[in-house]
Design a protein around this motif. Sequence first.
Motif, PDB file in Angstrom:
ATOM      1  N   UNK A  83       0.839  -1.195   0.000  1.00 48.60           N
ATOM      2  CA  UNK A  83       0.000   0.000   0.000  1.00 48.60           C
ATOM      3  C   UNK A  83       0.876   1.248   0.000  1.00 48.60           C
ATOM      4  N   UNK A  84       0.421   2.276  -0.692  1.00 51.02           N
ATOM      5  CA  UNK A  84       1.155   3.534  -0.725  1.00 51.02           C
ATOM      6  C   UNK A  84       0.677   4.452   0.394  1.00 51.02           C
ATOM      7  N   UNK A  85       1.559   5.329   0.840  1.00 53.79           N
ATOM      8  CA  UNK A  85       1.217   6.265   1.903  1.00 53.79           C
ATOM      9  C   UNK A  85       2.103   7.495   1.775  1.00 53.79           C
ATOM     10  N   UNK A  86       1.676   8.556   2.445  1.00 54.56           N
ATOM     11  CA  UNK A  86       2.472   9.784   2.522  1.00 54.56           C
ATOM     12  C   UNK A  86       2.973   9.945   3.953  1.00 54.56           C
ATOM     13  N   UNK A  87       4.252  10.202   4.118  1.00 50.90           N
ATOM     14  CA  UNK A  87       4.861  10.395   5.434  1.00 50.90           C
ATOM     15  C   UNK A  87       5.833  11.560   5.320  1.00 50.90           C
ATOM     16  N   UNK A  88       5.559  12.652   6.056  1.00 49.01           N
ATOM     17  CA  UNK A  88       6.340  13.886   5.981  1.00 49.01           C
ATOM     18  C   UNK A  88       6.458  14.384   4.539  1.00 49.01           C
ATOM     19  N   UNK A  89       5.334  14.312   3.813  1.00 51.12           N
ATOM     20  CA  UNK A  89       5.261  14.860   2.470  1.00 51.12           C
ATOM     21  C   UNK A  89       5.887  14.006   1.390  1.00 51.12           C
ATOM     22  N   UNK A  90       6.411  12.834   1.738  1.00 50.29           N
ATOM     23  CA  UNK A  90       7.035  11.968   0.746  1.00 50.29           C
ATOM     24  C   UNK A  90       6.242  10.673   0.598  1.00 50.29           C
ATOM     25  N   UNK A  91       6.286  10.123  -0.606  1.00 50.81           N
ATOM     26  CA  UNK A  91       5.513   8.921  -0.893  1.00 50.81           C
ATOM     27  C   UNK A  91       6.338   7.676  -0.547  1.00 50.81           C
ATOM     28  N   UNK A  92       5.681   6.755   0.215  1.00 57.32           N
ATOM     29  CA  UNK A  92       6.319   5.495   0.594  1.00 57.32           C
ATOM     30  C   UNK A  92       5.395   4.341   0.206  1.00 57.32           C
ATOM     31  N   UNK A  93       5.971   3.121   0.199  1.00 57.93           N
ATOM     32  CA  UNK A  93       5.196   1.901  -0.008  1.00 57.93           C
ATOM     33  C   UNK A  93       5.526   0.949   1.136  1.00 57.93           C
ATOM     34  N   UNK A  94       4.519   0.169   1.592  1.00 59.00           N
ATOM     35  CA  UNK A  94       4.717  -0.749   2.716  1.00 59.00           C
ATOM     36  C   UNK A  94       5.427  -2.006   2.224  1.00 59.00           C
ATOM     37  N   UNK A 110      10.416   7.371  -4.434  1.00 57.73           N
ATOM     38  CA  UNK A 110      11.287   8.177  -5.279  1.00 57.73           C
ATOM     39  C   UNK A 110      12.624   8.422  -4.568  1.00 57.73           C
ATOM     40  N   UNK A 111      13.527   9.057  -5.251  1.00 61.00           N
ATOM     41  CA  UNK A 111      14.808   9.422  -4.649  1.00 61.00           C
ATOM     42  C   UNK A 111      15.691   8.222  -4.403  1.00 61.00           C
ATOM     43  N   UNK A 112      16.303   8.182  -3.206  1.00 60.46           N
ATOM     44  CA  UNK A 112      17.256   7.114  -2.901  1.00 60.46           C
ATOM     45  C   UNK A 112      16.581   5.816  -2.490  1.00 60.46           C
ATOM     46  N   UNK A 113      15.246   5.807  -2.366  1.00 61.30           N
ATOM     47  CA  UNK A 113      14.526   4.580  -2.036  1.00 61.30           C
ATOM     48  C   UNK A 113      14.851   4.035  -0.655  1.00 61.30           C
ATOM     49  N   UNK A 114      15.145   4.926   0.308  1.00 62.56           N
ATOM     50  CA  UNK A 114      15.517   4.485   1.646  1.00 62.56           C
ATOM     51  C   UNK A 114      14.360   3.752   2.323  1.00 62.56           C
ATOM     52  N   UNK A 115      14.690   2.805   3.192  1.00 66.61           N
ATOM     53  CA  UNK A 115      13.699   2.041   3.951  1.00 66.61           C
ATOM     54  C   UNK A 115      13.720   2.483   5.408  1.00 66.61           C
ATOM     55  N   UNK A 116      12.533   2.501   6.030  1.00 70.33           N
ATOM     56  CA  UNK A 116      12.407   2.914   7.425  1.00 70.33           C
ATOM     57  C   UNK A 116      11.589   1.859   8.164  1.00 70.33           C
ATOM     58  N   UNK A 117      12.084   1.428   9.322  1.00 70.36           N
ATOM     59  CA  UNK A 117      11.285   0.579  10.204  1.00 70.36           C
ATOM     60  C   UNK A 117      10.763   1.447  11.336  1.00 70.36           C
ATOM     61  N   UNK A 118       9.443   1.453  11.503  1.00 74.16           N
ATOM     62  CA  UNK A 118       8.825   2.378  12.456  1.00 74.16           C
ATOM     63  C   UNK A 118       7.648   1.709  13.145  1.00 74.16           C
ATOM     64  N   UNK A 119       7.388   2.095  14.386  1.00 70.61           N
ATOM     65  CA  UNK A 119       6.241   1.584  15.128  1.00 70.61           C
ATOM     66  C   UNK A 119       4.953   1.980  14.416  1.00 70.61           C
ATOM     67  N   UNK A 120       4.031   1.038  14.285  1.00 76.49           N
ATOM     68  CA  UNK A 120       2.806   1.274  13.525  1.00 76.49           C
ATOM     69  C   UNK A 120       2.000   2.440  14.100  1.00 76.49           C
ATOM     70  N   UNK A 121       1.799   2.442  15.404  1.00 75.13           N
ATOM     71  CA  UNK A 121       1.000   3.505  16.029  1.00 75.13           C
ATOM     72  C   UNK A 121       1.675   4.853  15.852  1.00 75.13           C
TER      73      UNK A 121
END
Length: 705
Positions: A10-21, A35-46
């Motif tokens: 699923x796609x989402x917006x986080x701090x104005x940038x588009x991410x995919x789960x 887009x960009x460098x395609x960095x990955x982030x692990x973050x608490x769901x809540x």
Amino acid sequence: MTFNELKLNAELIYFGRKYVVLSISPPNVVIKRVEGDGESIEINFVELVANPSFKAGKTMLKEIEKEKSKFVSLLDSLSETNRKKVSERYQMIRVLLVLERVKSHDIRAVYEFMMYYKDYLSDGQTLNELTQEELIRKVSHRYSTVDEDGERTKGTSIRTIKRLLSAYRQAESEDEKRGEEGLISRAGGGFASRTDNKELVICHPKKPDEVLQVLAVRIDEKYIPIIKEVIEKEFLNLKRMTKQAFYESVALRCTRQGIDEPKRITMLKLLDRIDSQIKVRMRDGSKAAKKFDDLIRGFSNEEAQYPLHIVEIDHTELDIDVIDGKSGLVIGRPWITLGIDVYSRMVWCMYVSFEPPSANVVRKAIQQGVFFKKVKEKYELFNEWEVFGIPSVILLDNGSEFRSVAVRRMINETLKSNVRYRPRKTPEYGAAIERLFGTLNSKLIHRLDGTRKSSVLDLGEYNPDEEAVFTLEDIRELLTMYIVDHYHMEPHRGLPLNANRPIIRFVDGLKKVGYPDFISPEDEETYAIELLPVAMKPYTRDGIRIDNRLYKLDKLSHLIGSRTTKYKVKYDIDDISRIYIQLPNSTEYVEIPAVLPSAEELEGMNAYTYKLIREISIEEAADKASKIPGTKMVRYAKVKLQERVQEKIKTGRKARQLAKRANMEITVGQPQPVALPKHAPSLEQLADAVKLAAKRRKQGGMEHE
């Protein structure tokens, strides 16, 4: 209102940038920049979904700025007849919507189809083999009348079902989770829009605030109140007045008022336009229920298959006496409403108060369950209350508060969940919630000072009145501590050995099906308004009157009219300082403040408190008994009410409990502070805190003497 979802890819917006789960590993998710460098982030769901910058799914593409003071509901603008028609159409195509989710590999949808719609499958047919075209044909057949030769004679055609499904999809694509608005009937729109139309508002004979139907008529204004009175008082009752008798009664009243009789044919045609269901219900009484009442699917003895598949809700009185925080006097036993996730045994909702079970209490409990809890920081806990979101099934007992229309609509239509009821006189079918009540009492409540134990024999010579040290807010905090930091983390005999703790079972289930639909924090206020009960009220020169309170807004003066014209109003009995009115020919609700008494004076006041204040005002000012007390009168009445309660407070526990229901302070002697632990890492520390509080209370009592 929008239900959000967050699934793999699923796609989402986080701090104005588009991410995919990329992956979901509760309590964390991994997201990757598109887009960009395609960095990955692990973050608490809540932490992710509660962030103000977060936008999920389709909502990020069509964010609409709305004024916080407004709430929009197209469905609320419909007559009850048309609203019911929308519900019937939705139920007809709901199986098709579930199948669409099945085809998109939604595991929850698979369970839902097999639980409620598996009779649509042919012998030996698998769910994967069922196509939409075949299912549409089966739905058409089910909602049609079939003759002896097996031929369909009338009913819902395949073309109609496809049209409804298309309309639903179109409406949903324009506004997420508003697909039902596409099912609204457009029939008769031309006639209704004529400028020479007048409204004939037909209300319930015994409930004048409940509008049954609104008819657009083109007759002289002078006849409308006469026709309305005869329909409500004589035609819609068990005497079953004939059409001819109806006309004669109208004609007689016109003669008495010195006006010409209306045309007979016009009156008879008008009766034909009254919804047949309304006529049968009002004129046939209980017999009509068998024909028209919705069939409520009863208890389904299915095992819960995933988190929030089935949630059980019930009430009980806690086995403990609580005190007033300022005076230290015993008030009595509070009520608790709990909801438990049957699959994991995680506690989904909790509401504690002195209010006995009611539809409003159920609403508050469900609201607490759906929303994010956010208690870790508030109570300085080690863990967050992880359970939130929309359950698939809510299982209730058969109490009147659960059977109310308001509760059923809240679950079935607002949440789009499924309401189920236990078989009568079979408490074993609510075993999960009953065991939870028992656990809370035995592991926490019965260990606290002021406990009443489970019986008089268990209590022995122990005196709860003398030992009580905890306030209502203390009990809320201790219950939250125990549930979040203990109950969710400890082994549970009802769970599998390989996942024998609620939190482990819950996380394992989320890994299988993902997180449930949820309400984003920014939408919680709108959602809370949607859950409020609705009443029909006229807007007169004084404004809107509810229980001798007036609500008025200058910019709504154009709504002033006769008392027969009524508008839909939403209100909260726990804060009577404002109401919300739906504008005519509009889907918009507008907030209206109280003007007499003022909104400032009523801020945070519940309806029960105001009722007591009015009783004092009427008694103290008989000459103003028929008027609303002004601001000064409310303040004066508050003082008198406080004095009256204080007279009875020392000896009357009932008086203390009623005072707390009314949010009143109880003051006798010097306030006794109660020490509470900041968090509850162990039951032993809870017990130590109790003993310390009891010791301080007794020392304070000796000093006072």
